[in-house]
Write a protein that holds these residues in place. Structure first.
Motif, PDB file in Angstrom:
ATOM      1  N   GLY A 178      24.284  16.275  16.383  1.00  0.00           N
ATOM      2  CA  GLY A 178      22.975  15.199  15.944  1.00  0.00           C
ATOM      3  C   GLY A 178      23.526  14.217  15.017  1.00  0.00           C
ATOM      4  O   GLY A 178      22.801  13.358  14.961  1.00  0.00           O
ATOM      5  N   GLY A 179      24.848  13.866  14.605  1.00  0.00           N
ATOM      6  CA  GLY A 179      25.147  13.659  13.347  1.00  0.00           C
ATOM      7  C   GLY A 179      25.727  13.854  11.803  1.00  0.00           C
ATOM      8  O   GLY A 179      26.033  13.156  11.057  1.00  0.00           O
TER       9      GLY A 179
ATOM     10  N   SER B 274      29.440  13.385  11.731  1.00  0.00           N
ATOM     11  CA  SER B 274      30.260  12.174  10.926  1.00  0.00           C
ATOM     12  C   SER B 274      29.315  12.077   9.462  1.00  0.00           C
ATOM     13  O   SER B 274      29.976  11.560   8.179  1.00  0.00           O
ATOM     14  CB  SER B 274      28.974  11.044  11.896  1.00  0.00           C
ATOM     15  N   ASN B 275      28.100  12.659   9.292  1.00  0.00           N
ATOM     16  CA  ASN B 275      27.946  13.327   8.064  1.00  0.00           C
ATOM     17  C   ASN B 275      28.032  13.392   6.904  1.00  0.00           C
ATOM     18  O   ASN B 275      28.150  12.905   5.596  1.00  0.00           O
ATOM     19  CB  ASN B 275      26.046  13.305   8.119  1.00  0.00           C
TER      20      ASN B 275
ATOM     21  N   SER C  32      20.799  10.128  12.061  1.00  0.00           N
ATOM     22  CA  SER C  32      20.498  10.415  13.351  1.00  0.00           C
ATOM     23  C   SER C  32      20.592  11.943  12.983  1.00  0.00           C
ATOM     24  O   SER C  32      19.436  12.845  13.764  1.00  0.00           O
ATOM     25  CB  SER C  32      21.830  10.812  13.848  1.00  0.00           C
ATOM     26  N   ASN C  33      21.333  13.240  12.268  1.00  0.00           N
ATOM     27  CA  ASN C  33      21.330  14.536  11.630  1.00  0.00           C
ATOM     28  C   ASN C  33      19.361  14.648  11.473  1.00  0.00           C
ATOM     29  O   ASN C  33      19.035  15.207  11.942  1.00  0.00           O
ATOM     30  CB  ASN C  33      22.437  14.865  10.259  1.00  0.00           C
TER      31      ASN C  33
ATOM     32  N   GLY D 202      25.567   8.968   9.713  1.00  0.00           N
ATOM     33  CA  GLY D 202      25.096  10.056  10.740  1.00  0.00           C
ATOM     34  C   GLY D 202      23.880  10.719   9.806  1.00  0.00           C
ATOM     35  O   GLY D 202      23.314  11.125  10.418  1.00  0.00           O
ATOM     36  N   LEU D 203      23.316  10.920   8.709  1.00  0.00           N
ATOM     37  CA  LEU D 203      22.314  11.471   8.342  1.00  0.00           C
ATOM     38  C   LEU D 203      21.119  10.972   8.857  1.00  0.00           C
ATOM     39  O   LEU D 203      20.136  11.960   9.410  1.00  0.00           O
ATOM     40  CB  LEU D 203      22.152  11.155   6.858  1.00  0.00           C
TER      41      LEU D 203
END
Lengths: 435, 435
Positions: free
Chosen positions: A295-296, A299-300, B299-300, B296-297
């Motif tokens: 869920g990201g 990427s994070n 989304s995460n 991405g945070l």
């Protein structure tokens, strides 16, 4: 070896409102000058408890560092407790700290109140180390052998983390002026891919053969893998320091490709070193991410590294099949026949992301983080990860995939485990460590 | 009021390698059942020190909670120390924990080694509380009045934070079975959008009028905003409980739209309640995300909520301008004339994400997280956020944007602040709280 205790004063830690981060910085600084921290304590803003706890710590330690309890408000009672403990006859005003207080207040445009001026007052048994960033001075109290059977020194430091950290150098210098200290060396080896127990089994013989002055500790974490911390005591001796280097090198060699870094390295921080980066190379390699169950998070993690925009182009979080098909070009047949949690889907996602974002590498995750969902065949904790490499000279794309199985029912733990495994697979593919 | 001590075992805390976060969670849980934490200690993996420290804590506290030192590797010696302290005659195997260990290992595809099996062995003086998420069982030791002059109970918990947190409820239940505790009521009001000092100013009169048995604490966090925790002591009295309810309702009313939830709500956990969800509605509203600086945070955070796949379709992290243009349809002129960190870019990203992922709402971030980069005009800490709403009946898309300015130089803090502000803007747009 000289020993120290760290004591934090304040109710806000005891009720769980704040986490004590100061002690960790102080411990690192003490270790750096060869002082071993034997214990840490957090106690209440209570005069009797402060005096009895510090008295006990001074009995068993050479150095005691106290933080907190020095603010201008009335609930702080550390200073009178220290006056009593050290047998002060009265208080004295410290001119240097008073000047700093005046400066700080005038910069903030605040008039000096009696409570501010009182902060420059210290017990007459104290030596002041000026606190350049705050109003509360650092106080040093020296107790001779007659009191505790050994020389002991107590430092009282402010509780505000940036003030504590800024004053640590001065305090360490003062400790070195009182005691002969012997350096300790630390080395951390970061591994990924072996469970703690399997790793322990693998290095058991090596661990048994360690000399008594080298210690090993296992530090497992879902995002970091198992980090192995080696400590060498009495590292002032050149033989010991050399043996420590040999031992550390041996361990690294034994663990081969399971080792991804040292010290504070993380699976994401090593990426720029693995990718061909200018000026070493004329060509900057790039990375993309496709995420479903994480869920990201992948990427994070990648973007948590400063400068990652040099090699990271971006990601697609495809939380619905529609996005997998339309953006990442996952074939509908794959989703129908194999499902979203499948090797085929992960591989298609990795290929799709490298193509869509036009990068050299891409990594993909698709799985079931839980706590709900899953089936007997694909239970919660199942995840397929894949990494794609587009060869710029041949134009071909190779894809590597792996199944990750986590026993946890925690969504957060599973997401972290999947994300870390994805970054690890990416590392192995970039480093050509996979056959 | 019953008192407790928390003792953390492990060299990694004493050398400053890790920060002790467990104690903070445990203290909060103990407070929640009306137990006061009198002290916290961190001590070394040293048998003698463990025994003497725990013995001392049991003398002055009703409850002692020990964490850490229970791993399968040989640097852990807590268990034999507890056996000695409690006067165990030997060890016994706990069948329930053994079954859990077997399950965890088999799910990971790891064979059971003697070191793993040994984890199910506990001193015969212990009662086991199963650790469902890990291999090391929680052990309870009861000491009767004859030993310490008062009944005392010691719990040994694993040191891995998610295992500790997951087992806290069981341990609190066990404490309540041993002692009569006086209930404390806690209510937390979650606010976003007001700085702590501004909030304090706003509610100063209300705070001054609180009865002495109601306490207020400010819990600020970059991801959560300022959470206000109200505690009512002696809440066994119905008058007090009623007054507490009234007081809490007053506070919520005063803070209006700054309040986004209560208790453990987060800006991401409230999303499913805000969006029209079946069966209340025939139509399920959906959300998408476009991220630049938050990487991405956002989304995460959204996907950290179980079941988020019902309303969350996915995201694009556009870390390069190329991706902003090609995927999110940000006009090249916007990037050339206004730059990537601009209101126009954020708004185009939000529109682009809602369109690309075909959702009712989308939220976007574009800014400078630092520590490097930035300019005089757009310093580190500058971020534009935007939220888009596509009206399904008219087909129109409305966009709302805001500038976020953070004074921090920390990449992590800035990313968190930007992401939380984005989620807050999304909340206000979905709830139609923005004009």
């Amino acid at each position: 070896m000289k020993t120290a205790a760290i004591c934090t004063i304040g109710d806000e830690i005891l009720i769980g409102q704040i986490v004590d981060t100061n002690s960790s910085y102080i411990a690192q600084a003490l270790n750096g000058i060869g002082v071993k921290v034997g214990r840490m304590e957090s106690i209440a803003d209570d005069r009797t408890q402060i005096i009895s706890s510090l008295d006990n710590l001074l009995k068993c330690c050479d150095i005691v560092i106290v933080t907190g309890g020095l603010g201008p408000t009335k609930d702080d009672i550390t200073k009178p407790a220290l006056a009593e403990l050290s047998g002060a006859a009265g208080y004295k005003e410290d001119a240097e700290q008073l000047a700093i207080i005046e400066q700080i207040l005038s910069r903030r445009g605040i008039a000096m109140l009696p409570v501010n001026r009182a902060q420059a007052q210290v017990p007459d048994t104290a030596t002041v180390i000026p606190n350049k960033l705050g109003t509360a001075p650092i106080m040093e109290f020296v107790f001779d052998e007659g009191r505790y059977g050994h020389k002991a020194v107590l430092y009282s430091m402010p509780g505000v983390p940036f003030e504590t950290i800024a004053a640590l150098d001065d305090v360490m210098q003062s400790i070195k002026s009182h005691f002969d200290t012997e350096p300790i060396l630390h080395q951390t080896i970061c591994t990924f891919g072996l469970a703690e127990s399997v790793l322990a089994e693998k290095i058991a013989d090596w661990e048994d053969s360690l000399p008594e002055y080298i210690h090993l500790a296992y530090l497992p974490g879902t995002l970091t893998g198992v980090r192995l911390r080696l400590s060498c005591y009495g590292a002032g001796s050149t033989e010991r320091a050399a043996e420590f280097e040999r031992t550390t090198a041996q361990l690294k060699e034994m663990l081969g490709t399971y080792v991804y870094g040292t010290g504070s390295d993380s699976l994401q921080s090593i990426l720029p070193h693995l990718l061909q980066c200018p000026p070493q190379s004329a060509y900057q390699e790039t990375v993309a991410v496709a995420e479903s169950c994480t869920g990201g998070l992948v990427s994070n993690l990648i973007t948590s590294v400063p400068g990652s925009s040099e090699y990271y182009k971006g990601s697609v979080t495809s939380y619905s099949n529609e996005v997998k098909i339309n953006l990442l070009n996952v074939p509908e047949e794959v989703l129908e026949q194999k499902g979203a949690v499948s090797r085929e889907c992960a591989e298609a996602m990795a290929r799709g992301a490298a193509c869509l974002l036009d990068t050299d590498y891409a990594v993909a995750t698709t799985g079931i983080a839980g706590p709900g969902g899953g089936s007997e065949e694909k239970p919660v904790g199942t995840c397929w990860i894949a990494a794609a490499h587009r060869n710029p000279s041949t134009g071909e794309t190779e894809v590597f995939s792996r199944l990750v199985q986590s026993a946890s029912k925690s969504r957060k733990v599973n997401m972290e485990r999947f994300a870390a495994n994805a970054l690890n697979l990416l590392r192995l593919v970039i480093g050509q460590k996979l056959l």
